[in-house]
Structures are given as structure tokens and as C-alpha cells.
Design an enzyme around this catalytic site. Structure first.
Site, PDB file in Angstrom:
ATOM      1  N   ASP A 101       1.003  -1.086   0.134  1.00  0.00           N
ATOM      2  CA  ASP A 101       0.221  -0.183   0.029  1.00  0.00           C
ATOM      3  C   ASP A 101       1.118   1.047   0.089  1.00  0.00           C
ATOM      4  OD1 ASP A 101       0.377   0.006   2.697  1.00  0.00           O
ATOM      5  OD2 ASP A 101      -1.238   0.327   3.495  1.00  0.00           O
ATOM      6  N   HIS A 102       0.174   2.158   0.143  1.00  0.00           N
ATOM      7  CA  HIS A 102       0.810   3.603   0.320  1.00  0.00           C
ATOM      8  C   HIS A 102       2.509   3.131   1.202  1.00  0.00           C
ATOM      9  CE1 HIS A 102      -2.614   3.497   3.210  1.00  0.00           C
ATOM     10  NE2 HIS A 102      -1.530   4.781   3.780  1.00  0.00           N
TER      11      HIS A 102
ATOM     12  N   CYS B 185       2.965  -3.282   3.507  1.00  0.00           N
ATOM     13  CA  CYS B 185       2.005  -2.104   4.645  1.00  0.00           C
ATOM     14  C   CYS B 185       2.791  -1.193   5.029  1.00  0.00           C
ATOM     15  CB  CYS B 185       0.530  -1.809   4.623  1.00  0.00           C
ATOM     16  SG  CYS B 185       0.845  -3.515   6.135  1.00  0.00           S
ATOM     17  N   GLY B 186       1.918  -0.549   6.232  1.00  0.00           N
ATOM     18  CA  GLY B 186       3.043   0.884   7.652  1.00  0.00           C
ATOM     19  C   GLY B 186       3.862  -0.683   8.628  1.00  0.00           C
ATOM     20  N   THR B 187       2.337  -1.589   8.997  1.00  0.00           N
ATOM     21  CA  THR B 187       3.421  -2.476  10.023  1.00  0.00           C
ATOM     22  C   THR B 187       2.927  -3.859   9.738  1.00  0.00           C
ATOM     23  OG1 THR B 187       0.685  -2.697  10.743  1.00  0.00           O
ATOM     24  CG2 THR B 187       1.559  -1.219  11.873  1.00  0.00           C
ATOM     25  N   GLY B 188       3.101  -4.070   8.585  1.00  0.00           N
ATOM     26  CA  GLY B 188       2.856  -5.719   8.113  1.00  0.00           C
ATOM     27  C   GLY B 188       1.488  -6.478   8.162  1.00  0.00           C
ATOM     28  N   ILE B 189       0.994  -6.442   9.548  1.00  0.00           N
ATOM     29  CA  ILE B 189      -0.425  -6.360  10.072  1.00  0.00           C
ATOM     30  C   ILE B 189      -1.065  -6.578   9.575  1.00  0.00           C
ATOM     31  CG2 ILE B 189      -1.685  -6.937  11.757  1.00  0.00           C
ATOM     32  CD1 ILE B 189       0.636  -5.780  13.448  1.00  0.00           C
ATOM     33  N   GLY B 190      -1.348  -5.602   8.849  1.00  0.00           N
ATOM     34  CA  GLY B 190      -2.765  -6.056   7.724  1.00  0.00           C
ATOM     35  C   GLY B 190      -2.293  -6.309   6.034  1.00  0.00           C
ATOM     36  N   MET B 191      -1.728  -6.872   6.254  1.00  0.00           N
ATOM     37  CA  MET B 191      -0.942  -7.414   4.489  1.00  0.00           C
ATOM     38  C   MET B 191      -1.196  -8.911   5.130  1.00  0.00           C
ATOM     39  SD  MET B 191      -0.693  -5.922   1.943  1.00  0.00           S
ATOM     40  CE  MET B 191      -0.615  -4.352   1.352  1.00  0.00           C
TER      41      MET B 191
ATOM     42  N   HIS C 146      10.717 -23.891   8.785  1.00  0.00           N
ATOM     43  CA  HIS C 146      10.190 -24.094   9.473  1.00  0.00           C
ATOM     44  C   HIS C 146       8.581 -24.343   9.334  1.00  0.00           C
ATOM     45  CE1 HIS C 146      12.165 -25.446  13.654  1.00  0.00           C
ATOM     46  NE2 HIS C 146      13.309 -25.015  12.645  1.00  0.00           N
TER      47      HIS C 146
ATOM     48  N   ARG D 245       9.776 -33.868  10.586  1.00  0.00           N
ATOM     49  CA  ARG D 245       8.257 -32.916  11.299  1.00  0.00           C
ATOM     50  C   ARG D 245       7.486 -31.984  10.605  1.00  0.00           C
ATOM     51  NH1 ARG D 245      12.185 -30.479  14.009  1.00  0.00           N
ATOM     52  NH2 ARG D 245      12.435 -29.225  15.286  1.00  0.00           N
ATOM     53  N   HIS D 246       8.350 -31.494  10.128  1.00  0.00           N
ATOM     54  CA  HIS D 246       7.374 -29.985  10.294  1.00  0.00           C
ATOM     55  C   HIS D 246       6.109 -29.494   8.824  1.00  0.00           C
ATOM     56  CE1 HIS D 246      10.459 -27.993  12.847  1.00  0.00           C
ATOM     57  NE2 HIS D 246      11.335 -28.207  12.096  1.00  0.00           N
TER      58      HIS D 246
HETATM   59  C1  RB5 Z   1      -1.961   2.617   6.284  1.00  0.00           C
HETATM   60  O1  RB5 Z   1      -1.999   3.776   6.833  1.00  0.00           O
HETATM   61  C2  RB5 Z   1      -1.902   1.779   7.895  1.00  0.00           C
HETATM   62  O2  RB5 Z   1      -3.246   1.225   7.821  1.00  0.00           O
HETATM   63  C3  RB5 Z   1      -1.722   0.142   6.766  1.00  0.00           C
HETATM   64  O3  RB5 Z   1      -0.412   0.565   5.841  1.00  0.00           O
HETATM   65  C4  RB5 Z   1      -1.135  -1.046   7.623  1.00  0.00           C
HETATM   66  O4  RB5 Z   1      -0.340  -0.568   8.359  1.00  0.00           O
HETATM   67  C5  RB5 Z   1      -1.677  -1.864   8.129  1.00  0.00           C
HETATM   68  O5  RB5 Z   1      -1.637  -2.960   8.376  1.00  0.00           O
END
Ligand code: RB5
Length: 151
Positions: free
Chosen positions: A8-9, A65-71, A98, A132-133
Site C-alpha cells: 500500500d502507500h 504495508c505500514g506495520t505488516g499486520i494488515g497485509m 519450519h 516433522r514440519h
Molecule cells: C495505512 O495507514 C496503514 O494502516 C497500513 O499500511 C497498515 O499498517 C495496516 O496494517
């Protein structure tokens, strides 16, 4: 090994940097975007990369993405995807050894270019250990077959 890459951006700048590494290491890649720093929605790009990997169009994927969590959340909804968010070298290595992770996820607002470069290189170079993995991954695949069907 062909790679799908998307962001993303908030991950755009790091994506462009990683594309240079892929070029240097001679990995062919498909860039699904985004192509600017203008605000977009990460699921649109996460799903594109995850589908390319899931459909066998590319062997691996990289999402940012910003945190990687959303992706991570969105990619792991797609059948056959094992997306690993890595903020350090150890988790990147273990995700291959693993877990046979097929998508690497990075946080563009968390991880600097230097560390991201090392993470990408080691992740692409580390093979799955199997053993095993393998059985553990087969359990995930069995669950996917039973509960997700041919989605
Ligand atoms: C975008 O502002 C941000 O929310 C997105 O990149 C990401 O961090 C979500 O996990």
C-alpha cells in the site's frame, strides 16, 4: 524463482527499494502496485499477491504495508498462503525453515531499508527443512480443504 510483490502507500517506498534488490539478484517479479505514495487500501494489493502465489503464477510473494499486520491478515485468508510478518532475521529464517512461508510481509513504517534488505535476502535463500514440519503444514492444508473448500 518468480516473485509477486505489492504494497500500500505506507509500504510503497520500501517496495521500490526491494525491487532493486530483486533486480540485482536476478529474480523475476510481478509488481501489482501500488505505484505512488497516495493513500490506497492494503487488502486490494494483498489479495492480488496472495492470489498469484495461491494460483501458482509465482512461487513466492512479498507484501509491505505500514506495520505488516494488515497485509498478513489479508494474505493468510487466501487458501494455501502462509504469510510471515518478519521484523528480524530470526523470524524470517524460521518462517522458511519450519513453516515454508510463501509470502514475506514487512512493515514499511517499522523496518528500515538496511534490515529489510537482509531479511529479504535471507528469506529468499533459506530452504524449508521438511521432516516433522511437513506434517504440521499438512494439517493446515487438510483444514483448508475441509473448511474452505476450493476457494
Ligand atoms: C495505512 O495507514 C496503514 O494502516 C497500513 O499500511 C497498515 O499498517 C495496516 O496494517
Amino acid at each position: 524463482m518468480k516473485i509477486a510483490i505489492g504494497s500500500d502507500h505506507a509500504g510503497y517506498e520500501l517496495k521500490e527499494y526491494i525491487k532493486q534488490i530483486l533486480k540485482e539478484k536476478k529474480y523475476p517479479f510481478i509488481d501489482v502496485g501500488t505505484d505512488t505514495g497516495t493513500s490506497v487500501d492494503y487488502p486490494d494489493f494483498g489479495i492480488k499477491v496472495a492470489k498469484l502465489v495461491s494460483d501458482g503464477e509465482t512461487e513466492k510473494g512479498i507484501l509491505i504495508c505500514g506495520t505488516g499486520i494488515g497485509m498478513s491478515i489479508v494474505a493468510n485468508k487466501v487458501k494455501g498462503i502462509r504469510a510471515a510478518l518478519s521484523y528480524d532475521l530470526y523470524t524470517a529464517i524460521q518462517s522458511r525453515k519450519h513453516l515454508d512461508a510463501n509470502i514475506l510481509v514487512l512493515g514499511g513504517r517499522v523496518t528500515g531499508k538496511g534490515l529489510a534488505e537482509e531479511i529479504v535476502k535471507v528469506w529468499l535463500d533459506t530452504p524449508f527443512e521438511g521432516g516433522r514440519h511437513k506434517g504440521r503444514i499438512e494439517k493446515i492444508e487438510k483444514w483448508e480443504e475441509e473448511y474452505l473448500g476450493k476457494s
